[in-house]
Write a protein that holds these residues in place. Structure first.
Motif, PDB file in Angstrom:
ATOM      1  N   GLN A 571      46.529  28.591 -15.857  1.00 42.52           N
ATOM      2  CA  GLN A 571      46.542  29.797 -16.697  1.00 42.52           C
ATOM      3  C   GLN A 571      47.822  29.832 -17.534  1.00 42.52           C
ATOM      4  O   GLN A 571      47.825  30.277 -18.678  1.00 42.52           O
ATOM      5  N   ILE A 572      48.923  29.320 -16.963  1.00 39.99           N
ATOM      6  CA  ILE A 572      50.182  29.217 -17.703  1.00 39.99           C
ATOM      7  C   ILE A 572      50.123  28.062 -18.692  1.00 39.99           C
ATOM      8  O   ILE A 572      50.567  28.183 -19.838  1.00 39.99           O
ATOM      9  N   GLY A 581      51.023  28.115 -26.892  1.00 40.66           N
ATOM     10  CA  GLY A 581      51.948  28.642 -25.887  1.00 40.66           C
ATOM     11  C   GLY A 581      53.291  29.036 -26.461  1.00 40.66           C
ATOM     12  O   GLY A 581      53.692  28.595 -27.548  1.00 40.66           O
ATOM     13  N   LYS A 582      53.980  29.890 -25.731  1.00 43.54           N
ATOM     14  CA  LYS A 582      55.316  30.316 -26.128  1.00 43.54           C
ATOM     15  C   LYS A 582      56.328  29.251 -25.718  1.00 43.54           C
ATOM     16  O   LYS A 582      55.994  28.212 -25.170  1.00 43.54           O
ATOM     17  N   GLN A 591      57.640  29.257 -12.508  1.00 42.93           N
ATOM     18  CA  GLN A 591      56.594  28.799 -13.420  1.00 42.93           C
ATOM     19  C   GLN A 591      56.919  27.399 -13.950  1.00 42.93           C
ATOM     20  O   GLN A 591      56.022  26.578 -14.133  1.00 42.93           O
ATOM     21  N   GLN A 592      58.190  27.141 -14.204  1.00 40.86           N
ATOM     22  CA  GLN A 592      58.582  25.806 -14.653  1.00 40.86           C
ATOM     23  C   GLN A 592      58.299  24.763 -13.576  1.00 40.86           C
ATOM     24  O   GLN A 592      57.899  23.633 -13.884  1.00 40.86           O
ATOM     25  N   VAL A 618      40.249  31.689 -18.546  1.00 43.73           N
ATOM     26  CA  VAL A 618      40.436  30.947 -19.801  1.00 43.73           C
ATOM     27  C   VAL A 618      39.769  31.730 -20.925  1.00 43.73           C
ATOM     28  O   VAL A 618      38.559  31.975 -20.883  1.00 43.73           O
ATOM     29  N   ASP A 619      40.552  32.123 -21.925  1.00 46.43           N
ATOM     30  CA  ASP A 619      39.991  32.938 -23.006  1.00 46.43           C
ATOM     31  C   ASP A 619      39.349  32.054 -24.079  1.00 46.43           C
ATOM     32  O   ASP A 619      39.592  30.841 -24.151  1.00 46.43           O
TER      33      ASP A 619
END
Length: 637
Positions: A571-572, A581-582, A591-592, A618-619
């Motif tokens: 999801q990330i 992604g940002k 998260q990393q 998942v969009d």
């Protein structure tokens, strides 16, 4: 200058030494010809261990010193064996396999040159350096009568076994700590017994790997001249898989060699997936002037682009192999999660020919082995493949067969006293399962004997049962065995059971159930999936990402997981894979770590990369962006 200089003309010998390898690009040649201390950060599949072996072959042909050697350190025996295998193929390389050179693991080096010196000074001999053996011996000792106060304290701690089995020495003072949690206060009797237990095991020659670094610290503190002895012996030092080095390990290596020897370190900072080092922020790999090796010979452009998308450092990954298959995102509904691993096998059969798959591994992997979490399924490997959890779990402490066939370790037979302790515990477990009033409030087997004597006047039948089960350990592997054990226990315990409890009721307690009764027949190999599709049979293994680090697969399935960040890793990652992604520096440390696990997992395959995610996470915009980037989107029926 005691190190050897390599020059461009030396590269002409590579075809003779390693005819199966090619080092004609600028990055690899720069690494081969580097004569000063420097780090090299290499992408997965770049062949850094082979590159290091090639460099050693060049140095071996020019090495002039009879009493000074090259030191080669790795984290795994696999890397060490690859290096020694290549060196052994030539006369020049074989010279590096003997004195004055050293090729081995970091642990082996620290043991041989530092820790053993400290142990000899203390007149301590080593029987075994093994975390598992230590854990079993320590727990068995803690449960003995000699450590009664400690045993009482541990009985009230849910992490008791972890506290005892992971005791280790820290720093030159040999401070006793535990990886399992905080120990009791230093001035308490319980703490003193912990220290005594650790000392007793040390005096009997039983150690953990971490202990050796403490003894190394002690050796350096007591004998600082060892620094000069070691670095003079090894003017050139090479370290492989440097990203897996803890600060405790790096600190010792830095003191030994920094600014004293030529030190070249190889690794991939983005493959650092082992957490738990409290001083990880002090580690220095890769240093700012490091050299890159950015091309992978393992996979092509499509997989390389996907791998680079989840690389936390954002350094490039370039695939030099041919592209064979598009990467696949496999979407599943929660209800179909147990079909995911099978569906992957069908995709492999559909996309890759029989000749391609012959003798090439296929794997399915997940970052997490198991665990809990109040979220939807997809948390860990056990959600996708329940048999994996059953195969990997430790024997249940309340499993009657485990208790009655107690073995303290694979190297040691239990004493009669130890077996009697476990048998008493098993009998108490049976009385508790039967809801016998005598078991109410009884903590352990010895207390059970006292309670029976106090309430019934004697414990003759109970003692007789304990004696019989201690002398002859029963089995529960067959229905006849379980019925015989239930009959024996009922005959001796009938007066202690609830009033009116029949043998038939006692025999049907879960305690005597077949532990394998619910295991499907096809789970004889619980970490292997077998798929029959389009007239072909395909078998492949399942495991954790950590267990498959360093492997190369022809096709890999990466299953999403739920981490300590309280997020699902894919999801990330999927927005980064899709290009929406940002920035990575906005991700939390946890998260990393999830992204680094994905980086390792996604860089295993040579031809087919498949990711599996719950379609609810998942969009549509991400799906559209992935499709535009050349991904196939598949569904699990």
């Amino acid at each position: 200058m005691t190190s050897v200089l390599l020059e461009s003309q030396d590269l002409d010998h590579l075809a003779q030494f390693v005819p199966d390898l090619c080092f004609d690009d600028a990055e690899r040649q720069a690494a081969l010809l580097e004569n000063c201390s420097r780090d090299f950060n290499a992408v997965p599949g770049s062949g850094k261990t082979s590159l290091l072996a090639a460099k050693l072959l060049l140095l071996a042909g020019k090495w002039p010193h009879p009493d000074k050697g090259i030191c080669v350190l790795s984290h795994t025996n696999v890397a060490r064996e690859e290096i020694t295998r290549r060196l052994a193929k030539s006369v020049e390389g074989s010279r590096l396999l003997a004195y004055p050179h050293f090729i081995g693991t970091i642990h082996g080096f620290v043991n041989q040159f530092l820790a053993m010196a400290a142990l000899r000074r203390r007149e301590l001999k080593v029987d075994v350096i093994d975390d598992d053996v230590f854990g079993k011996r320590a727990w068995s000792l803690a449960m003995s009568n000699r450590y009664g106060k400690l045993r009482t304290w541990l009985s009230k701690r849910p992490n008791a076994e972890a506290l005892v089995s992971t005791l280790f020495y820290k720093n030159a003072n040999l401070e006793v700590l535990s990886e399992g949690g905080k120990l009791p206060g230093a001035n308490t009797l319980t703490h003193r017994q912990m220290v005594t237990l650790k000392k007793e095991l040390a005096e009997s020659g039983v150690f953990r790997h971490r202990d050796m670094f403490a003894y190394a610290e002690l050796a350096l503190a007591k004998h600082p001249h060892l620094l000069d002895v070691v670095h003079r012996r090894f003017p050139m030092v090479f370290i492989d898989e440097m990203q897996d080095t803890s600060w405790e390990q790096e600190d010792i290596l830095n003191r030994l060699f920094d600014n004293r020897s030529v030190v070249q370190r190889f690794g991939d900072v983005d493959q650092k997936i082992i957490s738990g080092d409290p001083k990880a922020d002090k580690t220095t790999f890769p240093r700012p002037d490091h050299g890159p090796i950015s091309t992978s010979k393992r996979f092509g452009k499509r997989i390389a682009e996907a791998v680079a998308s989840v690389r936390v450092s954002q350094m490039p990954v370039i695939g030099e192999a041919d592209d064979v298959c598009k990467p696949v995102l496999l979407l599943y509904k929660t209800a179909s999660i147990k079909r995911v691993v099978y569906r992957f096998g069908e995709l492999v059969v559909d996309r890759l020919g029989q000749a391609t798959l012959a003798n090439h591994p296929i794997r399915a992997m997940c970052a997490r082995r198991g665990g809990d979490g109040n979220v939807d399924l997809g948390r860990h490997l056990a959600d996708y493949w329940p048999a994996f959890a059953r195969a990997q779990r430790s024997p249940n402490k309340d499993d009657l067969q485990v208790i009655l066939q107690y073995q303290p370790s694979s190297r040691q037979r239990p004493t009669l006293a130890e077996r009697a302790t476990e048998v008493r515990r098993g009998v108490l477990l049976a009385l508790r399962a039967a809801k016998a009033p005598i078991a109410d409030g009884v903590r352990d087997g010895r207390a059970l004997l006292r309670a029976v004597k106090e309430q019934r006047g004697d414990a003759v039948q109970l003692q007789k049962l304990i004696r019989e089960l201690t002398v002859s350990a029963p089995s529960l592997t067959s229905s006849e065995d379980r019925a015989a054990l239930a009959s024996k226990m009922y005959a001796h315990l009938a007066d202690l059971l609830p009033e009116g409890m029949t043998f038939e009721e006692f025999e049907t307690l879960d305690l005597f159930a077949n532990p394998l009764a619910e295991e499907p027949a096809e789970e004889d190999q619980p970490t292997v999936c077998t798929v029959v599709h389009s007239g072909r049979v395909l078998e492949y293994s399942l495991g954790t990402v950590a267990s498959m680090k360093g492997e190369t697969h022809v096709a890999s399935l990466v299953l999403e997981s739920y981490g300590t960040s309280r997020c699902f890793d894919l999801q990330i990652a999927l927005p980064f894979l899709a290009g929406t992604g940002k920035e990575f520096d906005k991700l939390r440390a946890t998260q990393q770590l999830q992204m680094r696990n994905l980086y390792v997992a996604m860089s295993r395959p040579t031809q087919l990369l498949c990711l599996a995610a719950n379609e609810s996470r998942v969009d549509t915009l991400t799906l559209a962006a992935l499709t535009a980037k050349g991904w196939d989107i598949g569904y699990v029926p």
